[in-house]
Design a protein around this motif. Structure first.
Motif, PDB file in Angstrom:
ATOM      1  N   ARG A 247     162.190  30.341 109.829  1.00 49.04           N
ATOM      2  CA  ARG A 247     163.087  29.737 108.832  1.00 49.04           C
ATOM      3  C   ARG A 247     163.762  30.851 108.038  1.00 49.04           C
ATOM      4  NH1 ARG A 247     158.060  27.567 106.645  1.00 49.04           N
ATOM      5  NH2 ARG A 247     157.024  29.310 105.617  1.00 49.04           N
ATOM      6  N   LYS A 248     164.957  30.535 107.536  1.00 49.23           N
ATOM      7  CA  LYS A 248     165.687  31.506 106.722  1.00 49.23           C
ATOM      8  C   LYS A 248     165.039  31.591 105.350  1.00 49.23           C
ATOM      9  CE  LYS A 248     170.293  32.452 104.943  1.00 49.23           C
ATOM     10  NZ  LYS A 248     171.686  32.044 104.893  1.00 49.23           N
ATOM     11  N   ALA A 249     164.777  32.830 104.897  1.00 51.98           N
ATOM     12  CA  ALA A 249     164.078  33.013 103.614  1.00 51.98           C
ATOM     13  C   ALA A 249     164.925  33.789 102.620  1.00 51.98           C
ATOM     14  CB  ALA A 249     162.763  33.742 103.861  1.00 51.98           C
ATOM     15  N   GLY A 250     166.241  33.895 102.899  1.00 52.42           N
ATOM     16  CA  GLY A 250     167.109  34.649 101.996  1.00 52.42           C
ATOM     17  C   GLY A 250     168.038  35.553 102.771  1.00 52.42           C
ATOM     18  N   GLN A 251     168.723  36.425 102.050  1.00 52.79           N
ATOM     19  CA  GLN A 251     169.645  37.383 102.682  1.00 52.79           C
ATOM     20  C   GLN A 251     169.489  38.750 102.033  1.00 52.79           C
ATOM     21  OE1 GLN A 251     173.500  35.366 102.109  1.00 52.79           O
ATOM     22  NE2 GLN A 251     173.691  35.336 104.329  1.00 52.79           N
ATOM     23  N   VAL A 252     169.859  39.778 102.786  1.00 51.78           N
ATOM     24  CA  VAL A 252     169.879  41.129 102.227  1.00 51.78           C
ATOM     25  C   VAL A 252     171.240  41.742 102.529  1.00 51.78           C
ATOM     26  CG1 VAL A 252     168.811  42.144 104.287  1.00 51.78           C
ATOM     27  CG2 VAL A 252     168.662  43.354 102.146  1.00 51.78           C
ATOM     28  N   ILE A 253     171.787  42.489 101.562  1.00 48.87           N
ATOM     29  CA  ILE A 253     173.026  43.234 101.803  1.00 48.87           C
ATOM     30  C   ILE A 253     172.672  44.708 101.936  1.00 48.87           C
ATOM     31  CG2 ILE A 253     173.519  43.315  99.289  1.00 48.87           C
ATOM     32  CD1 ILE A 253     176.513  43.526 100.079  1.00 48.87           C
ATOM     33  N   ARG A 254     173.247  45.348 102.953  1.00 46.73           N
ATOM     34  CA  ARG A 254     173.087  46.802 103.132  1.00 46.73           C
ATOM     35  C   ARG A 254     174.467  47.411 103.281  1.00 46.73           C
ATOM     36  NH1 ARG A 254     169.039  44.731 106.464  1.00 46.73           N
ATOM     37  NH2 ARG A 254     166.948  45.159 105.651  1.00 46.73           N
ATOM     38  N   VAL A 255     174.717  48.476 102.561  1.00 50.99           N
ATOM     39  CA  VAL A 255     175.996  49.173 102.675  1.00 50.99           C
ATOM     40  C   VAL A 255     175.719  50.627 103.042  1.00 50.99           C
ATOM     41  CG1 VAL A 255     178.157  49.779 101.542  1.00 50.99           C
ATOM     42  CG2 VAL A 255     177.016  47.647 100.930  1.00 50.99           C
ATOM     43  N   PRO A 344     158.272  33.485 109.902  1.00 49.29           N
ATOM     44  CA  PRO A 344     157.744  32.464 110.815  1.00 49.29           C
ATOM     45  C   PRO A 344     157.378  31.182 110.069  1.00 49.29           C
ATOM     46  CG  PRO A 344     156.164  34.265 110.525  1.00 49.29           C
ATOM     47  CD  PRO A 344     157.416  34.681 109.833  1.00 49.29           C
ATOM     48  N   THR A 345     157.507  30.031 110.753  1.00 49.49           N
ATOM     49  CA  THR A 345     157.179  28.746 110.126  1.00 49.49           C
ATOM     50  C   THR A 345     155.690  28.412 110.267  1.00 49.49           C
ATOM     51  OG1 THR A 345     157.859  27.669 112.174  1.00 49.49           O
ATOM     52  CG2 THR A 345     159.461  27.703 110.385  1.00 49.49           C
ATOM     53  N   ASP A 346     154.969  29.117 111.144  1.00 54.18           N
ATOM     54  CA  ASP A 346     153.524  28.873 111.271  1.00 54.18           C
ATOM     55  C   ASP A 346     152.824  30.196 111.529  1.00 54.18           C
ATOM     56  OD1 ASP A 346     152.657  28.898 114.434  1.00 54.18           O
ATOM     57  OD2 ASP A 346     154.763  28.389 114.132  1.00 54.18           O
ATOM     58  N   ASP A 347     151.498  30.196 111.419  1.00 49.86           N
ATOM     59  CA  ASP A 347     150.762  31.472 111.513  1.00 49.86           C
ATOM     60  C   ASP A 347     150.406  31.871 112.943  1.00 49.86           C
ATOM     61  OD1 ASP A 347     148.701  29.805 112.200  1.00 49.86           O
ATOM     62  OD2 ASP A 347     147.452  30.252 110.446  1.00 49.86           O
ATOM     63  N   GLY A 348     150.787  31.031 113.921  1.00 48.27           N
ATOM     64  CA  GLY A 348     150.600  31.416 115.326  1.00 48.27           C
ATOM     65  C   GLY A 348     149.210  31.145 115.881  1.00 48.27           C
ATOM     66  N   THR A 349     148.278  30.654 115.058  1.00 42.95           N
ATOM     67  CA  THR A 349     146.908  30.500 115.578  1.00 42.95           C
ATOM     68  C   THR A 349     146.818  29.438 116.668  1.00 42.95           C
ATOM     69  OG1 THR A 349     146.481  29.187 113.600  1.00 42.95           O
ATOM     70  CG2 THR A 349     145.588  31.397 113.609  1.00 42.95           C
ATOM     71  N   ALA A 355     155.394  35.789 115.299  1.00 40.26           N
ATOM     72  CA  ALA A 355     156.717  36.346 114.992  1.00 40.26           C
ATOM     73  C   ALA A 355     156.607  37.295 113.808  1.00 40.26           C
ATOM     74  CB  ALA A 355     157.696  35.221 114.657  1.00 40.26           C
ATOM     75  N   SER A 356     157.340  38.411 113.891  1.00 40.69           N
ATOM     76  CA  SER A 356     157.403  39.326 112.746  1.00 40.69           C
ATOM     77  C   SER A 356     158.410  38.787 111.734  1.00 40.69           C
ATOM     78  CB  SER A 356     157.817  40.721 113.217  1.00 40.69           C
ATOM     79  OG  SER A 356     159.096  40.669 113.821  1.00 40.69           O
ATOM     80  N   ARG A 357     158.391  39.371 110.546  1.00 39.05           N
ATOM     81  CA  ARG A 357     159.375  39.013 109.518  1.00 39.05           C
ATOM     82  C   ARG A 357     160.559  39.959 109.621  1.00 39.05           C
ATOM     83  NH1 ARG A 357     157.281  36.373 104.893  1.00 39.05           N
ATOM     84  NH2 ARG A 357     155.166  35.640 105.255  1.00 39.05           N
TER      85      ARG A 357
END
Length: 402
Positions: A247-255, A344-349, A355-357
């Motif tokens: 799921r989308k958890a925000g955005q980051v800007i890089r310049v 990730p939306t679940d812990d994979g167990t 999935a990595s972040r």
């Protein structure tokens, strides 16, 4: 490829490569694939400079003043490793007393506590005890202890004291800076861990399309590519390979900013990290500046690369980083990227899909390391033991010479 593996890893970002290396050292049979023809994924280094211009769809080629294109290795996501001319601040008497207290603090020796109980005294009270001002508190919490919010102020102080100790000890070890940075850019790091995996029998495939992740009864059993299925018990991947499980958890800007000069008021340093604490600019998130240069073999002679990043909080991200860009003027060329952050939306167990972040706005590796340790624990049920890794490597390579 029609084989059975313990672990399949998709994507060659730093997180995936480190986990691939760890799993191989631990005796797992690992297949590591990437749909791209290069290592690094989101965290790759781009070379030559012409390629960076193309990637950001700039209409022109780099001007001749930028030097040779192949002299450039530009990190898309810069991170320093913890190993400033801060001495003016360090020498202020109250702050100095505070740092001496931190340096001498030993959680197993109450004689070093000076009236502070590491399990109950909050960090806010510790700062009060040493009568530290707000600017110094902002600096200590965000630039030394590397916290991203001020929540740490009202919890017991032990972790914060240990974080500041790590900074101080890294500083003592490496002289002018507590940070390490690899020559030729961070793109070298994923490849280093990939080589580690290969030494322990890991199989690597670049430029390999991933057609499908094969599930059975809600659990991963393999990966399909070009008509073949490689079977596995566990899968590690970056979010781009499983859009339906993140799921989308925000955005980051890089310049990315190319400069012909060092940053002002840094004693002409050829590398530095600047953290602008959130309180100083009325924000919820710190703004980070990472600057490296020709001294690290990442830019043409006399050139500097500064990368500004922060978590997006408004509908005008570029205005949010203005305080940092002002520190860098004049800027020869800017490359702006706004990226979605996924988790990730679940812990994979249950699914055994881990999935990595996405990489956040910070310019240090702490959050990435936390993600690696977290995935490792969910996959194996045990905490990651670095000493055990070193012992296993010594069995293969022999002891390091002291």
């Amino acid at each position: 490829m029609d084989e059975e593996y313990d672990v399949i890893v998709l994507g060659t970002g730093l997180t995936e490569c480190i986990l691939s290396g760890i799993m191989s050292v631990n005796g797992k049979k690992v297949l590591h694939m990437d749909r791209n023809p290069y290592y690094g994924g989101e965290s790759s280094s781009i070379t030559p400079l012409e390629e960076l211009y193309k990637r950001f769809t700039l209409p022109d080629s780099p001007p001749e003043s930028m030097g040779r294109g192949r002299d450039w290795n530009v990190d898309l996501i810069p991170k320093f490793l913890m190993a400033n001319d801060l001495m003016g601040m360090f020498e202020k008497r109250r702050f100095r007393k505070f740092l001496v207290f931190v340096a001498n603090f030993d959680e197993n020796d109450p004689k070093t506590f000076e009236g502070v109980d590491p399990k109950t005294t909050t960090m806010r009270d510790v700062y009060k005890k040493f009568d530290l001002g707000q600017d110094v508190i902002d600096f200590t919490g965000h630039a030394l202890a590397l916290y991203r919010t001020d929540d740490y102020l009202d919890v017991p102080c032990l972790e914060t004291i240990n974080r500041i100790k790590l900074y101080s000890e890294s500083l003592a070890r490496y002289g002018k800076s507590p940070y390490l940075y690899p020559l030729y850019g961070l793109g070298e790091l994923p490849q280093g861990f990939a080589r580690l995996s290969a030494i322990y029998g890991g199989t690597y495939m670049l430029n390999k399309p991933v057609d499908d992740i094969v599930m059975e009864g809600g659990k991963v059993i393999g990966v399909k590519s070009e008509g073949e299925v490689a079977r596995c018990k566990q899968l590690i991947c970056d979010p781009s390979y499983i859009p339906d499980r993140v799921r989308k958890a925000g955005q980051v800007i890089r310049v990315i900013c190319i400069l012909s000069h060092p940053i002002k008021n840094t004693n002409d340093a050829n590398s530095c990290q600047i953290i602008i604490p959130q309180n100083q600019v009325n924000r919820n998130s710190d703004i980070y500046v990472c600057m490296i240069s020709y001294a690290h073999n990442v830019a043409a002679q006399g050139k500097y690369i500064a990368i500004v990043s922060t978590t997006v909080e408004t509908s005008e991200p570029e205005a949010e980083i203005e305080p940092a860009l002002e520190l860098l003027e004049p800027i020869d060329q800017k490359f702006v990227a706004i990226s979605d952050l996924y988790e990730p939306t679940d812990d994979g167990t249950e699914s055994q899909v881990f999935a990595s972040r996405s990489y956040d706005a910070t310019t240090h590796f702490e959050t990435t390391c936390n993600d690696i340790k977290d995935i490792y624990k969910r996959m194996t049920g045990t905490d990651f033991d670095f000493e055990n890794m070193k012992r296993k490597q010594n069995d293969v390579f022999g002891e390091d010479e002291q």
